[in-house]
Motif scaffolding. Structure first.
Motif, PDB file in Angstrom:
ATOM      1  N   PRO A 161       0.825  -1.217   0.000  1.00  0.00           N
ATOM      2  CA  PRO A 161       0.000   0.000   0.000  1.00  0.00           C
ATOM      3  C   PRO A 161       0.858   1.266   0.000  1.00  0.00           C
ATOM      4  O   PRO A 161       0.494   2.257  -0.657  1.00  0.00           O
ATOM      5  CB  PRO A 161      -0.816  -0.100   1.297  1.00  0.00           C
ATOM      6  N   PHE A 162       1.992   1.222   0.682  1.00  0.00           N
ATOM      7  CA  PHE A 162       2.869   2.393   0.720  1.00  0.00           C
ATOM      8  C   PHE A 162       3.373   2.735  -0.673  1.00  0.00           C
ATOM      9  O   PHE A 162       3.332   3.897  -1.100  1.00  0.00           O
ATOM     10  CB  PHE A 162       4.044   2.109   1.673  1.00  0.00           C
ATOM     11  N   LEU A 163       3.815   1.728  -1.400  1.00  0.00           N
ATOM     12  CA  LEU A 163       4.334   1.995  -2.751  1.00  0.00           C
ATOM     13  C   LEU A 163       3.207   2.442  -3.686  1.00  0.00           C
ATOM     14  O   LEU A 163       3.379   3.340  -4.505  1.00  0.00           O
ATOM     15  CB  LEU A 163       5.026   0.758  -3.314  1.00  0.00           C
ATOM     16  N   GLU A 164       2.055   1.799  -3.529  1.00  0.00           N
ATOM     17  CA  GLU A 164       0.931   2.179  -4.389  1.00  0.00           C
ATOM     18  C   GLU A 164       0.534   3.639  -4.176  1.00  0.00           C
ATOM     19  O   GLU A 164       0.266   4.372  -5.131  1.00  0.00           O
ATOM     20  CB  GLU A 164      -0.265   1.233  -4.158  1.00  0.00           C
ATOM     21  N   GLN A 165       0.546   4.044  -2.893  1.00  0.00           N
ATOM     22  CA  GLN A 165       0.247   5.461  -2.613  1.00  0.00           C
ATOM     23  C   GLN A 165       1.246   6.378  -3.304  1.00  0.00           C
ATOM     24  O   GLN A 165       0.951   7.530  -3.595  1.00  0.00           O
ATOM     25  CB  GLN A 165       0.317   5.737  -1.116  1.00  0.00           C
ATOM     26  N   ASN A 166       2.440   5.862  -3.522  1.00  0.00           N
ATOM     27  CA  ASN A 166       3.464   6.672  -4.163  1.00  0.00           C
ATOM     28  C   ASN A 166       3.531   6.440  -5.670  1.00  0.00           C
ATOM     29  O   ASN A 166       4.558   6.698  -6.304  1.00  0.00           O
ATOM     30  CB  ASN A 166       4.818   6.410  -3.509  1.00  0.00           C
ATOM     31  N   GLY A 167       2.463   5.909  -6.188  1.00  0.00           N
ATOM     32  CA  GLY A 167       2.334   5.806  -7.631  1.00  0.00           C
ATOM     33  C   GLY A 167       3.121   4.677  -8.276  1.00  0.00           C
ATOM     34  O   GLY A 167       3.420   4.720  -9.474  1.00  0.00           O
ATOM     35  N   ILE A 168       3.452   3.677  -7.495  1.00  0.00           N
ATOM     36  CA  ILE A 168       4.235   2.584  -8.067  1.00  0.00           C
ATOM     37  C   ILE A 168       3.382   1.315  -8.127  1.00  0.00           C
ATOM     38  O   ILE A 168       2.638   1.017  -7.189  1.00  0.00           O
ATOM     39  CB  ILE A 168       5.507   2.360  -7.233  1.00  0.00           C
ATOM     40  N   GLU A 169       3.470   0.607  -9.239  1.00  0.00           N
ATOM     41  CA  GLU A 169       2.710  -0.630  -9.361  1.00  0.00           C
ATOM     42  C   GLU A 169       3.533  -1.787  -8.787  1.00  0.00           C
ATOM     43  O   GLU A 169       4.671  -1.998  -9.194  1.00  0.00           O
ATOM     44  CB  GLU A 169       2.388  -0.912 -10.837  1.00  0.00           C
ATOM     45  N   VAL A 170       2.954  -2.507  -7.824  1.00  0.00           N
ATOM     46  CA  VAL A 170       3.653  -3.670  -7.264  1.00  0.00           C
ATOM     47  C   VAL A 170       2.863  -4.913  -7.613  1.00  0.00           C
ATOM     48  O   VAL A 170       1.670  -4.988  -7.329  1.00  0.00           O
ATOM     49  CB  VAL A 170       3.722  -3.632  -5.716  1.00  0.00           C
ATOM     50  N   VAL A 171       3.520  -5.882  -8.225  1.00  0.00           N
ATOM     51  CA  VAL A 171       2.833  -7.123  -8.566  1.00  0.00           C
ATOM     52  C   VAL A 171       3.476  -8.264  -7.779  1.00  0.00           C
ATOM     53  O   VAL A 171       4.679  -8.496  -7.875  1.00  0.00           O
ATOM     54  CB  VAL A 171       2.918  -7.398 -10.077  1.00  0.00           C
ATOM     55  N   ASP A 172       2.653  -8.929  -6.979  1.00  0.00           N
ATOM     56  CA  ASP A 172       3.142 -10.123  -6.282  1.00  0.00           C
ATOM     57  C   ASP A 172       3.204 -11.255  -7.288  1.00  0.00           C
ATOM     58  O   ASP A 172       2.243 -11.492  -8.023  1.00  0.00           O
ATOM     59  CB  ASP A 172       2.199 -10.485  -5.139  1.00  0.00           C
ATOM     60  N   THR A 173       4.318 -11.965  -7.309  1.00  0.00           N
ATOM     61  CA  THR A 173       4.488 -12.960  -8.369  1.00  0.00           C
ATOM     62  C   THR A 173       4.315 -14.398  -7.896  1.00  0.00           C
ATOM     63  O   THR A 173       4.225 -15.313  -8.696  1.00  0.00           O
ATOM     64  CB  THR A 173       5.884 -12.826  -9.014  1.00  0.00           C
ATOM     65  N   ASP A 174       4.270 -14.606  -6.586  1.00  0.00           N
ATOM     66  CA  ASP A 174       3.913 -15.924  -6.086  1.00  0.00           C
ATOM     67  C   ASP A 174       2.434 -16.119  -6.420  1.00  0.00           C
ATOM     68  O   ASP A 174       1.628 -15.196  -6.222  1.00  0.00           O
ATOM     69  CB  ASP A 174       4.149 -15.956  -4.571  1.00  0.00           C
ATOM     70  N   LEU A 175       2.070 -17.267  -6.958  1.00  0.00           N
ATOM     71  CA  LEU A 175       0.709 -17.434  -7.459  1.00  0.00           C
ATOM     72  C   LEU A 175      -0.334 -17.150  -6.377  1.00  0.00           C
ATOM     73  O   LEU A 175      -1.286 -16.409  -6.586  1.00  0.00           O
ATOM     74  CB  LEU A 175       0.532 -18.848  -8.042  1.00  0.00           C
ATOM     75  N   GLY A 176      -0.123 -17.757  -5.220  1.00  0.00           N
ATOM     76  CA  GLY A 176      -1.070 -17.557  -4.117  1.00  0.00           C
ATOM     77  C   GLY A 176      -1.162 -16.093  -3.724  1.00  0.00           C
ATOM     78  O   GLY A 176      -2.248 -15.547  -3.506  1.00  0.00           O
ATOM     79  N   GLU A 177       0.003 -15.450  -3.644  1.00  0.00           N
ATOM     80  CA  GLU A 177       0.031 -14.034  -3.278  1.00  0.00           C
ATOM     81  C   GLU A 177      -0.685 -13.188  -4.316  1.00  0.00           C
ATOM     82  O   GLU A 177      -1.381 -12.237  -3.983  1.00  0.00           O
ATOM     83  CB  GLU A 177       1.484 -13.540  -3.177  1.00  0.00           C
ATOM     84  N   ARG A 178      -0.491 -13.533  -5.589  1.00  0.00           N
ATOM     85  CA  ARG A 178      -1.131 -12.775  -6.657  1.00  0.00           C
ATOM     86  C   ARG A 178      -2.644 -12.896  -6.543  1.00  0.00           C
ATOM     87  O   ARG A 178      -3.373 -11.927  -6.756  1.00  0.00           O
ATOM     88  CB  ARG A 178      -0.650 -13.277  -8.026  1.00  0.00           C
ATOM     89  N   ILE A 179      -3.094 -14.105  -6.216  1.00  0.00           N
ATOM     90  CA  ILE A 179      -4.543 -14.309  -6.094  1.00  0.00           C
ATOM     91  C   ILE A 179      -5.109 -13.423  -4.986  1.00  0.00           C
ATOM     92  O   ILE A 179      -6.074 -12.694  -5.199  1.00  0.00           O
ATOM     93  CB  ILE A 179      -4.872 -15.799  -5.821  1.00  0.00           C
TER      94      ILE A 179
END
Ligand code: SF4
Lengths: 464, 249
Positions: free
Chosen positions: A123-141
């Motif tokens: 959430p901190f990075l998103e607030q700062n305009g950065i896209e974060v993608v979790d790449t572990d399948l479970g995490e992505r879900i």
């Protein structure tokens, strides 16, 4: 299903239990893994010795942590890594952001890291305009569903394939109602591939850091960490300071224990070693305290720093299995979470040390021999000492203790109680004030207590 | 041997038959048994609720009452473990405690390890489902548990097998918790009952006719569910079976 808003475990657990079919399904899914783990543990005659060694190595490292951290820093730097120190979550997040800003990074791929969850990095990075993608399948879900992980090793273990299908249909436009696991995995793979290709920076957690080589080891089953740090030029590795072990010589013990305890595999599919940045790239290692050094100073709870986050205590915990990870309303749920969270914030997490029957299964399953259930018991006193126990809980205990100190009064009250239990109409015993009686019958009250029967017998047997 | 019988408060009040069975059994095996009448409760409910200061006076009393016996025996693994393992916090430094903690035994442990019982009379022609109560199992090590890779042993089971006719039920989950957990049974009523019902389902599939355990507390919780759900399972404390008592109807 959004992540739980209430912070009270019994309330959340009750909600979870309302869908009994799902509760049973969740319990069986985790029990399946625990059985696999049992078979694996029993296939190694040296299992208990491994646990003992691991526990002692961790105890030793924690006792000299400052020295080992310095050694690690020196060696990591010598290999070209940049080492940062963060005293808390905020500082950690700021350091990450600074590195990203320096590289004008806008898209990040991140492999599973409980530390970044703990620091609420996304959430901190998103607030700062950065896209974060979790790449572990479970995490992505769970990320697509805007939930937190419900388990530290299997973040989406609370979801059925139907739930995943719905989520993917909504976000990745897969076919509605197609629950074929191969189809769903392939769709996720295609979707993630794009993200990997576009990423400016890769973030990973750290499973083990080796003081004597200055290297770090990241274990995954999907290879996503490797892909995430191979494509972009910058790799940020975030680790709690307790992840350190003295030497690469000790690593094999932990690698053997970790995967067997976590999923019942002999070893994780990928155990990747990073010693310095690759040519032309950058490796940043962030060492995070965030309350860990406080634990180091506590005789009662120091042991919990040994945790290698295998999740075995969750899989074995009969309460976790039947209440779900979200019921703990914390990044790390289950037995170890019920220790770590209240130690950070007793007010917020005061119900967690009580979300436990003290069955002790977690202590015996833990690959580093953390005395989890004993710490949970001690923590309850801590919660009371911090005045976080309601008077509705402390008062009855005070009164009962007072009565128990007076055997005659106790015996008399016992008779009175039994009389009422025998003679009161059912509605006066089974009502909203009696949670015991909601699903259970009360024991039948006998006419006499044991002490009365004993006294009678003694009189009868007395030689005249 | 001068043995003190410790009958936990709720057994004293609600399950006198269990106390009598323990007494009968010990006397039959040649012990000189005494029941100190001043005893009440070991303080476990208080300590488990975090109220250590309310448990402390009870621990003090316990030491006073029981310190002078050769052995203290109780039909409850949980209460014995409280004294043996958890008094440490509240009475540390008391020299009587160091001695006492080596002299207190759970009933099955006492029969197997101290009296070295190798045969018991009686005939009990039932499928018996043994519930391994957690504190006895993992805090007193009355049996090996499924988590650790150690040699297999089981003291309560060993005793049951001495009795003619006993057929042990084979459970799918050998040593899962029943969900009682003291105040947990009330504070976390929902999870507690789900856990209990799961245990009972396992016993039903295994054909258990008589459900037994070394702790009446687990059995109180399970019996409450069995009765509410009207399952054809009878419940007896292990002391009652070992003492040759009839199945209650
Ligand atoms: S406490 Fe032990 S069992 Fe639980 S996650 Fe940590 S290492 Fe694994």
């Amino acid at each position: 299903m959004s992540s739980t808003t209430s912070f009270d475990h019994p309330t959340n657990a009750k909600k979870f239990n309302q869908d009994q079919a799902r509760t049973h399904w969740h319990d069986s899914a985790l029990w399946f893994i625990r059985e696999k783990r049992d078979r694996m543990a029993k296939s190694l005659p040296e299992w208990e010795t491994l646990r003992e060694c691991a526990s002692q190595i961790k105890a030793h490292t924690i006792s000299k942590l400052a020295d080992y951290l310095e050694e690690f820093e020196k060696n990591a730097k010598a290999r070209g890594a940049t080492v940062h120190w963060a005293k808390d979550a905020d500082e950690h997040n700021r350091i990450v952001l600074e590195i990203l800003r320096k590289h004008e990074a806008e898209r990040i791929v991140k492999s599973k890291s409980m530390l970044t969850e703990e620091c609420h990095l996304n959430p901190f990075l998103e607030q700062n305009g950065i896209e974060v993608v979790d790449t572990d399948l479970g995490e992505r879900i769970v990320q697509l569903r805007q939930e937190g992980p419900s388990h530290i090793v299997m973040p989406a273990i609370h979801l059925k394939k139907e739930d995943v299908s719905d989520t993917f249909h909504e976000h990745l436009h897969t076919e509605a109602g197609n629950c074929n696991p191969d189809y769903l995995t392939e769709s996720a793979r295609q979707h993630l591939r794009n993200k990997f290709m576009q990423a400016d920076v890769g973030i990973t957690g750290v499973n083990f850091a080796l003081a004597d080589t200055g290297g770090i080891v990241v274990c995954t089953n999907e290879g996503n960490a490797d892909l995430g740090v191979s494509l972009p030029n910058v790799h940020i590795a975030c680790m709690g300071i307790e992840k350190l072990i003295p030497s690469v010589d000790h690593l094999s013990i932990f690698l053997r224990l970790l995967a067997r305890s976590a999923t019942g595999q002999p070893i994780t599919t990928y155990s990747s070693h990073f010693h310095g940045p690759r040519e032309g790239g950058e490796l940043h290692i962030i060492l995070v305290d965030n309350g860990r050094s406080n634990l180091m100073n506590s005789d009662d709870y120091r042991n919990s720093l040994k945790c290698i986050r295998c999740g075995a205590c969750m899989n074995t915990c009969p309460v976790y299995r039947r209440s779900g990870g979200h019921s703990y309303a914390a990044t790390v749920p289950g037995p170890i979470g019920s220790i770590l969270n209240p130690l950070r914030d007793a007010k917020h997490h005061k119900s967690l040390p009580f979300a436990c029957t003290l069955c002790g299964s977690c202590s015996d399953v833990c690959p580093v021999q953390i005395n989890l259930h004993e710490q949970l018991l001690t923590l309850r006193t801590e919660v009371k000492n911090q005045n976080q126990l309601p008077i509705s809980k402390t008062m009855p205990m005070r009164i009962t203790s007072w009565v128990f100190q007076r055997p005659k009064l106790y015996a008399w009250l016992g008779s009175v109680g039994k009389f009422f239990l025998r003679n009161l109409p059912r509605f006066m015993i089974y009502n909203a004030l009696n949670p015991w009686g909601k699903n259970r019958e009360m024991p039948e009250a006998p006419a006499e207590s044991f002490r009365q029967q004993y006294a009678k017998r003694a009189k009868k047997n007395k030689p005249q | 041997m001068r043995v003190a019988l410790f009958v936990p408060c709720y057994v004293d009040q609600l399950y006198p038959r269990v106390g009598m069975a323990t007494l009968d059994l010990l006397e039959r095996l040649g012990c000189d048994v005494d029941f100190p009448a001043a005893q009440t409760c070991c303080g476990q409910p208080m300590l488990n609720s975090g109220c250590d200061t309310d448990a402390a006076p009870l621990a003090e009393r316990f030491l006073e009452i029981f310190a002078d016996y050769d052995a203290i025996v109780a039909p409850s693994g949980s209460c014995v473990s409280m004294v043996k393992n958890h008094y440490e916090h509240i009475v540390h430094g008391d020299p009587r405690y160091e001695k006492l903690r080596t002299k207190i035994f759970e009933l099955c442990e006492f029969l197997v390890d101290v009296l070295k019982v190798d045969s018991l009379p009686g005939n009990f022609p039932y499928v018996v489902g043994l519930h391994s109560s957690c504190h006895g199992l993992r805090e007193l090590r009355l049996a090996s548990d499924s988590e650790r890779n150690t040699c297999e042993f089981n003291k309560p089971q060993q005793l049951l097998q001495m009795i003619e006719g006993v057929q042990l039920a084979e459970l799918k989950r050998q040593d899962e918790c029943c969900g009682f957990g003291g105040t947990f049974a009330v504070a976390e009523e929902a999870v507690s009952c789900t856990m209990g019902r799961d245990r009972i389902a396992d016993h039903l599939q295994a054909g258990t006719q008589v459900l037994t355990a070394g702790d009446m507390s687990c059995l109180m919780h399970l019996a409450g569910l069995i009765q509410r759900d009207k399952h054809p399972i009878r419940v007896m404390h292990i002391a009652e079976i070992l003492a040759g008592y009839e199945v209650p109807q």
